[in-house]
Design a protein around this motif. Structure first.
Motif, short mmCIF file in Angstrom:
data_model
loop_
_atom_site.label_atom_id
_atom_site.label_comp_id
_atom_site.label_asym_id
_atom_site.label_seq_id
_atom_site.Cartn_x
_atom_site.Cartn_y
_atom_site.Cartn_z
N GLY A 12 0.84 -1.20 0.00
CA GLY A 12 0.00 0.00 0.00
C GLY A 12 0.87 1.24 0.00
N ARG A 13 0.21 2.37 -0.11
CA ARG A 13 0.93 3.65 -0.05
C ARG A 13 1.58 3.80 1.32
NH1 ARG A 13 -2.79 8.57 -0.88
NH2 ARG A 13 -4.35 7.19 -0.05
N VAL A 16 -0.49 3.92 5.36
CA VAL A 16 -1.88 3.45 5.36
C VAL A 16 -2.17 2.50 6.53
CG1 VAL A 16 -2.35 3.75 2.90
CG2 VAL A 16 -1.36 1.60 3.69
N PHE A 90 -3.85 -5.57 -0.36
CA PHE A 90 -3.65 -4.18 -0.77
C PHE A 90 -4.40 -3.29 0.21
CE2 PHE A 90 -5.19 -0.79 -3.98
CZ PHE A 90 -4.14 0.06 -3.64
N VAL A 92 -5.64 0.15 1.88
CA VAL A 92 -5.92 1.54 1.50
C VAL A 92 -6.52 2.27 2.70
CG1 VAL A 92 -6.28 0.93 -0.92
CG2 VAL A 92 -8.27 1.06 0.60
N ARG A 98 -8.98 7.35 -2.57
CA ARG A 98 -8.00 6.88 -3.54
C ARG A 98 -7.15 8.04 -4.06
NH1 ARG A 98 -8.40 6.27 -9.04
NH2 ARG A 98 -10.65 6.62 -9.03
N ASP A 102 -2.21 5.07 -5.02
CA ASP A 102 -3.03 3.84 -5.10
C ASP A 102 -3.15 3.39 -6.56
OD1 ASP A 102 -3.81 3.61 -2.28
OD2 ASP A 102 -4.93 5.45 -2.64
N ASP A 103 -3.37 4.35 -7.46
CA ASP A 103 -3.50 4.01 -8.89
C ASP A 103 -2.19 3.39 -9.41
OD1 ASP A 103 -5.96 5.13 -8.68
OD2 ASP A 103 -5.47 6.99 -9.74
N TYR A 138 -12.75 1.71 -5.98
CA TYR A 138 -11.59 0.83 -6.22
C TYR A 138 -11.94 -0.33 -7.15
CZ TYR A 138 -8.51 3.06 -2.80
OH TYR A 138 -7.69 3.96 -2.15
#
Length: 299
Positions: A12-13, A16, A90, A92, A98, A102-103, A138
């Motif tokens: 994940g970013r 998070v 994943f 988030v 988002r 994330d993209d 998502y």
């Protein structure tokens, strides 16, 4: 009873809640937590064992656009991990929604054949009605195998997440003894605990330009205090001053809080000595990355 086993990656970013989730699943702290992004730098493996079998959860560095060689290393570690596991979780942030990060990750997930779960964290911080919109948003981009909303901080829905992970594990061996919760040596965990305290106490003043090197661990006698000597490495003299603080107060506070965690880890009294050293631009120098445990040749 036949046991299942396998590996699950947390991706994940930055920021998070991957480390918070890992610690919550294991019931104890093995990954450092901070409200600052990019806290995790290496893969941290947490071993979860119960009657159904064993899952090795791998907490990866947050995927982000690298600004130095250490950043390159962190992103490479996370992306390599995806190809080596049985399930990808994943994670988030429900509160933030988002973002481009994330993209960026979703694009990389499209090349995988591995089951990918969408794990929506921090649901305790949003109105329940908003959750469906977030999930729909998502799902338009990726066909997730499972969608599980959780709160890693409050422990909500964690047992459901673990149950679903086991569904996708196959019969297999137990990789680690049942009382082992991580594959990392004590030395690594100690350095991470010290680094966490620096991140917590110095706030924005000393961001990610620090490393911690454990120089000595000395157990002189059985049941005696363990002597630990560690060096906190920074990139600039001004950062050294911040970490030491007025009359050494900040360094003492970092040492006091880290010692409590290390004592809990070792189960014994600890005498912790800390020094601060300047190594200019260490995050771009292969020699220091290797020395501080970021081995680029392993990925």
């Amino acid at each position: 009873m036949t046991k299942k086993s396998g590996f699950a990656a947390l991706i994940g970013r930055p920021n998070v809640g991957k480390s918070t989730l890992l610690n919550e699943m294991l019931g104890q702290k093995i990954a450092i937590m901070s409200d600052k992004p990019q806290t995790t730098r290496n893969r941290i493996q947490g071993v979860y064992t119960e009657e159904r079998g064993q899952v090795v959860f791998i907490d990866t560095p947050g995927i982000h656009k690298p600004k130095h060689r250490l950043g390159d290393f962190m992103t490479k570690v996370a992306q390599t991990t995806l190809r080596e596991v049985d399930v990808v979780l994943f994670l988030v942030d429900a509160k933030e929604g988002r973002g481009r990060g994330d993209d960026f990750i979703i694009e990389r997930l499209k090349n995988l054949e591995t089951p990918v779960f969408l794990v929506v964290n921090k649901i305790d911080e949003i109105h329940p009605d908003k959750l469906f919109e977030i999930i729909d948003d998502y799902r338009k981009l990726f066909d997730f195998t499972e969608v599980i909303p959780i709160s890693a901080l409050k422990g909500n829905n964690i047992s459901t997440l673990i149950e679903q992970v086991f569904k996708y594990m196959e019969e297999g061996p137990q990789y680690y003894p049942e009382d082992q919760v991580t594959d990392h040596p004590e030395r690594f965990l100690m350095s991470e605990m010290i680094r966490e305290k620096v991140l917590h106490l110095t706030h924005e003043e000393v961001p990610h330009s620090i490393a911690v090197d454990i120089e000595q661990i000395n157990r002189r006698k059985e049941n005696a205090a363990v002597h630990v000597g560690a060096v906190i490495i920074v990139e600039r003299s001004s950062q050294k001053g911040i970490i030491i603080g007025k009359q050494g107060k900040m360094l003492k506070e970092i040492g006091r809080k880290a010692r409590e965690d290390i004592e809990a880890l070792l189960g014994s009294k600890v005498f912790l000595e800390l020094w601060v050293k300047v190594e200019k631009d260490w995050r771009n120098k292969g020699k220091y990355l290797k020395e501080f445990g970021y081995r680029e040749d392993e990925y």
